[in-house]
Design an enzyme around this catalytic site. Structure first.
Site, PDB file in Angstrom:
ATOM      1  N   HIS A  79      -3.321  -5.381   1.410  1.00 34.14           N
ATOM      2  CA  HIS A  79      -2.687  -5.645   2.705  1.00 34.14           C
ATOM      3  C   HIS A  79      -2.692  -7.132   3.046  1.00 34.14           C
ATOM      4  CE1 HIS A  79      -2.461  -1.431   4.206  1.00 34.14           C
ATOM      5  NE2 HIS A  79      -3.479  -1.255   3.381  1.00 34.14           N
ATOM      6  N   CYS A  89       0.826  -1.213   0.000  1.00 33.24           N
ATOM      7  CA  CYS A  89       0.000   0.000   0.000  1.00 33.24           C
ATOM      8  C   CYS A  89       0.863   1.267   0.000  1.00 33.24           C
ATOM      9  CB  CYS A  89      -1.003  -0.060   1.149  1.00 33.24           C
ATOM     10  SG  CYS A  89      -2.463   0.935   0.832  1.00 33.24           S
ATOM     11  N   GLU A 114      -0.947  -8.524   5.162  1.00 33.93           N
ATOM     12  CA  GLU A 114      -0.717  -8.661   6.619  1.00 33.93           C
ATOM     13  C   GLU A 114      -2.022  -8.589   7.407  1.00 33.93           C
ATOM     14  OE1 GLU A 114      -0.304  -5.986   4.899  1.00 33.93           O
ATOM     15  OE2 GLU A 114      -0.810  -4.215   6.089  1.00 33.93           O
TER      16      GLU A 114
END
Ligand code: GLN
Length: 190
Positions: A164, A78, A166
């Site tokens: 994302h 990002c 994560e």
């Protein structure tokens, strides 16, 4: 193997946990001395303009630029993609980045992504995400949406995603970074 996560602003702890889940040792990076003996670096999401200002303040922008130019493994998600693709920031990937590229209507959305060579789709979480409108050699698109927007790409040792990974429990992008980019760079160095 030590993988750093730039910890000036943004989604840091989630990346640290992903690194641990992949069997590597995570380290928060806050100043130039933290870069010692590092094997790879993750630049998280957040606000790219803020992260850039903090990189300058902490005297990290030039050392990071130098690492990227020398072929050091870096993974940006990002805002991290924005910083890696901007020529005036880290200049690690040849391509055109469109910040907040999905507009206000679609500030945040989730969608299944097809990654070439992967048997199962990847769940993409997009939050005020950028995209790449084009990439040029030696950069290659890894994930392209049906409308042509590029949301994951790689240029040699630099890996970027608009979304994302994560924020999911799917470690495949982090594992890919470690296995396909960091590990080969260690063998080359020794
Ligand atoms: N819109 C942010 C930027 O351009 C990125 C958003 C994010 O990292 N979630 O910096």
């Amino acid at each position: 193997m030590i993988i750093g996560v730039l910890a000036l602003q943004g989604a840091v702890s989630e990346h640290l946990n992903m690194v641990t889940a992949c069997g590597a040792t995570p380290r928060s990076i806050k100043n130039p001395t933290d870069l010692k003996d590092l094997d790879g670096l993750i630049i998280p999401g957040g606000e790219s303009t803020t992260i850039r200002k903090l990189l300058v303040r902490e005297q990290l922008l030039d050392p990071l630029k130098e690492l990227v130019q020398k072929g050091f493994p870096v993974f940006g998600t990002c805002a991290g993609l924005v910083l890696l693709a901007q020529p005036e920031s880290l200049a690690g990937l040849n391509g055109t980045v469109v910040r907040n590229g999905f507009g206000r209507q679609r500030e945040s959305f989730e969608t299944e992504l097809t990654v070439a060579g992967w048997s199962k789709p990847f769940h993409g979480v997009f939050i005020r995400a950028p995209y790449l409108s084009e990439v040029s050699q030696p950069a290659k698109a890894l994930v392209t949406l049906a409308d042509g927007r590029i949301v994951a790409a790689q240029q040699d040792h630099v890996l970027v995603t608009s979304f994302h990974p994560e924020l999911t429990s799917d470690t495949r992008f982090h594992q890919y970074f470690i296995d396909q980019i960091v590990t080969p760079s260690l063998t080359q160095a020794s």
